[in-house]
Design an enzyme around this catalytic site. Sequence first.
Site, PDB file in Angstrom:
ATOM      1  N   GLU A 160       0.836  -1.206   0.000  1.00 38.31           N
ATOM      2  CA  GLU A 160       0.000   0.000   0.000  1.00 38.31           C
ATOM      3  C   GLU A 160       0.867   1.250   0.000  1.00 38.31           C
ATOM      4  O   GLU A 160       1.801   1.384   0.794  1.00 38.31           O
ATOM      5  CB  GLU A 160      -0.894  -0.005   1.253  1.00 38.31           C
ATOM      6  CG  GLU A 160      -2.288   0.471   0.992  1.00 38.31           C
ATOM      7  CD  GLU A 160      -3.041  -0.435   0.027  1.00 38.31           C
ATOM      8  OE1 GLU A 160      -3.114  -0.082  -1.172  1.00 38.31           O
ATOM      9  OE2 GLU A 160      -3.547  -1.474   0.446  1.00 38.31           O
ATOM     10  N   SER A 170     -24.298   6.951 -17.738  1.00 39.96           N
ATOM     11  CA  SER A 170     -24.129   5.939 -16.702  1.00 39.96           C
ATOM     12  C   SER A 170     -25.492   5.497 -16.188  1.00 39.96           C
ATOM     13  O   SER A 170     -26.329   6.338 -15.847  1.00 39.96           O
ATOM     14  CB  SER A 170     -23.313   6.493 -15.533  1.00 39.96           C
ATOM     15  OG  SER A 170     -23.361   5.600 -14.433  1.00 39.96           O
ATOM     16  N   GLY A 219     -16.143   4.560  -3.715  1.00 45.28           N
ATOM     17  CA  GLY A 219     -15.642   5.121  -2.466  1.00 45.28           C
ATOM     18  C   GLY A 219     -15.202   4.094  -1.444  1.00 45.28           C
ATOM     19  O   GLY A 219     -14.916   4.443  -0.300  1.00 45.28           O
ATOM     20  N   LEU A 276     -11.833   0.274  -3.721  1.00 44.12           N
ATOM     21  CA  LEU A 276     -11.752  -0.913  -4.572  1.00 44.12           C
ATOM     22  C   LEU A 276     -11.571  -0.558  -6.047  1.00 44.12           C
ATOM     23  O   LEU A 276     -11.799  -1.369  -6.928  1.00 44.12           O
ATOM     24  CB  LEU A 276     -13.001  -1.784  -4.376  1.00 44.12           C
ATOM     25  CG  LEU A 276     -13.250  -2.215  -2.928  1.00 44.12           C
ATOM     26  CD1 LEU A 276     -14.577  -2.949  -2.799  1.00 44.12           C
ATOM     27  CD2 LEU A 276     -12.102  -3.087  -2.400  1.00 44.12           C
ATOM     28  N   SER A 336     -13.071   1.730  -8.194  1.00 43.69           N
ATOM     29  CA  SER A 336     -14.189   1.915  -9.118  1.00 43.69           C
ATOM     30  C   SER A 336     -13.805   2.858 -10.251  1.00 43.69           C
ATOM     31  O   SER A 336     -14.243   2.680 -11.400  1.00 43.69           O
ATOM     32  CB  SER A 336     -15.418   2.440  -8.372  1.00 43.69           C
ATOM     33  OG  SER A 336     -15.124   3.664  -7.706  1.00 43.69           O
ATOM     34  N   SER A 337     -12.978   3.854  -9.970  1.00 44.50           N
ATOM     35  CA  SER A 337     -12.588   4.805 -11.015  1.00 44.50           C
ATOM     36  C   SER A 337     -11.672   4.146 -12.042  1.00 44.50           C
ATOM     37  O   SER A 337     -11.828   4.360 -13.251  1.00 44.50           O
ATOM     38  CB  SER A 337     -11.913   6.034 -10.404  1.00 44.50           C
ATOM     39  OG  SER A 337     -10.775   5.677  -9.651  1.00 44.50           O
ATOM     40  N   GLU A 361      -6.145   9.897 -14.969  1.00 44.37           N
ATOM     41  CA  GLU A 361      -6.530  10.180 -13.586  1.00 44.37           C
ATOM     42  C   GLU A 361      -5.619  11.236 -12.954  1.00 44.37           C
ATOM     43  O   GLU A 361      -6.080  12.119 -12.235  1.00 44.37           O
ATOM     44  CB  GLU A 361      -6.514   8.895 -12.755  1.00 44.37           C
ATOM     45  CG  GLU A 361      -7.071   9.109 -11.368  1.00 44.37           C
ATOM     46  CD  GLU A 361      -7.807   7.905 -10.802  1.00 44.37           C
ATOM     47  OE1 GLU A 361      -8.085   7.927  -9.604  1.00 44.37           O
ATOM     48  OE2 GLU A 361      -8.097   6.959 -11.552  1.00 44.37           O
ATOM     49  N   ASP A 377      -3.757   0.501  -9.667  1.00 48.70           N
ATOM     50  CA  ASP A 377      -5.170   0.215  -9.861  1.00 48.70           C
ATOM     51  C   ASP A 377      -5.487  -0.087 -11.322  1.00 48.70           C
ATOM     52  O   ASP A 377      -6.184  -1.055 -11.644  1.00 48.70           O
ATOM     53  CB  ASP A 377      -6.031   1.386  -9.375  1.00 48.70           C
ATOM     54  CG  ASP A 377      -5.861   1.643  -7.892  1.00 48.70           C
ATOM     55  OD1 ASP A 377      -5.240   0.814  -7.207  1.00 48.70           O
ATOM     56  OD2 ASP A 377      -6.356   2.684  -7.422  1.00 48.70           O
TER      57      ASP A 377
END
Length: 383
Positions: free
Chosen positions: A32, A66, A121, A124, A126-127, A159, A171
């Site tokens: 991390e 979306s 949020g 995990l 999502s973006s 990003e 990610d």
Amino acid sequence: MAQQVRDGFVELYGTDPEGVWSAPGRVNLIGEHTDYNDGFVMPFALPHTATAAVSRRTDGVLRLHSGDVEGGVVELRLDDLAPESDRNWTAYPAGVVWALREAGHPVTGADIHLTSTVPSGAGLSSSAALEVVVALALNDLYELGLQRWQLARLCQRAENVYVGAPTGIMDQTASACCESGHALFLDTRDLSQKQIPFDLAAEGMVLLVVDTQVKHSHSEGEYGKRRAGCERGAALLGVDALRDIPYGELDAALGRLGDDEEAVRLVRHVVTEDERVEKVVALLESGETRAIGPVLVAGHASLRDDFRISCPELDLVVDTALASGALGARMTGGGFGGSAIVLAEATDVAAITKAVEEAFAAAEFTAPRVFEAVPSAGARRLS
């Protein structure tokens, strides 16, 4: 899901899409805040995915919709796309189109309909799933010939520059490159990869994700402060990145930082976390899967005490799970909320889940969302 998204596209745009693609969220097993320090990470893909139905356009228009967000189709002109001009969900897919065009790829427009089952949020990614699914679709449709790692790099640029979030490469690489039944050992300096078998069910174990329901946002300041602090630590030590401090020389390096308490903490976390990733790889490759539990716990302590990015809810998950018989547990993701992971014997899952839920109720926290994380396939074309 593919048919549902295809049908949604037809309803919105009045024609069949040219294809449907999916890209997963991810859980990071260990490693991390090492990715932007040129270090090691070990994510695996979740079964939760962003799914996109896409067709090309030739008129310089990007239309986005979306199924998970209130509102109609958002129409953008490609020539108007500019970094940090968009604070909505559309920044992620639009940023990918911008990054592809900035890199010289001939994308002339698209109609896109998206939906996602990756919890937003929750730490995990999502973006990243949104970015990678759009990148893969456009790579296929426009026959750009880009490799998966190149798509990940472009998505990271989207990003970092377009959205304005200073995230590392993990990610997007996880979403693009992971394989079912494996964790991805990734060197973020050279993007070399190794798929490490990680089939917990075959060994009678489960990895739980506990979403604390505490929302975080990487674009806000604390993540950026940690990154800047790590870069400052590397500069003080005269190295390109903290990855370059060998674990065996950590004490000497910390001594050179003197009484700079913040730099000491940040450097110690990154160097020991890289060592933990290598330790987990060695244990998994030698079949000692249960022995990774204490390494996960040590990682959480480092994130809590040295990097200082945990929160009461995450600490409660870890402490309660361990007290209830878990093999290991730690927060995962960027921090300040999001999710924790819990490694447990399959026979202990019900008791651990119940204990965590009761602990949250007693603390008057929002009830957590608990689910099993199954190492799943990376991004792919569905139809």
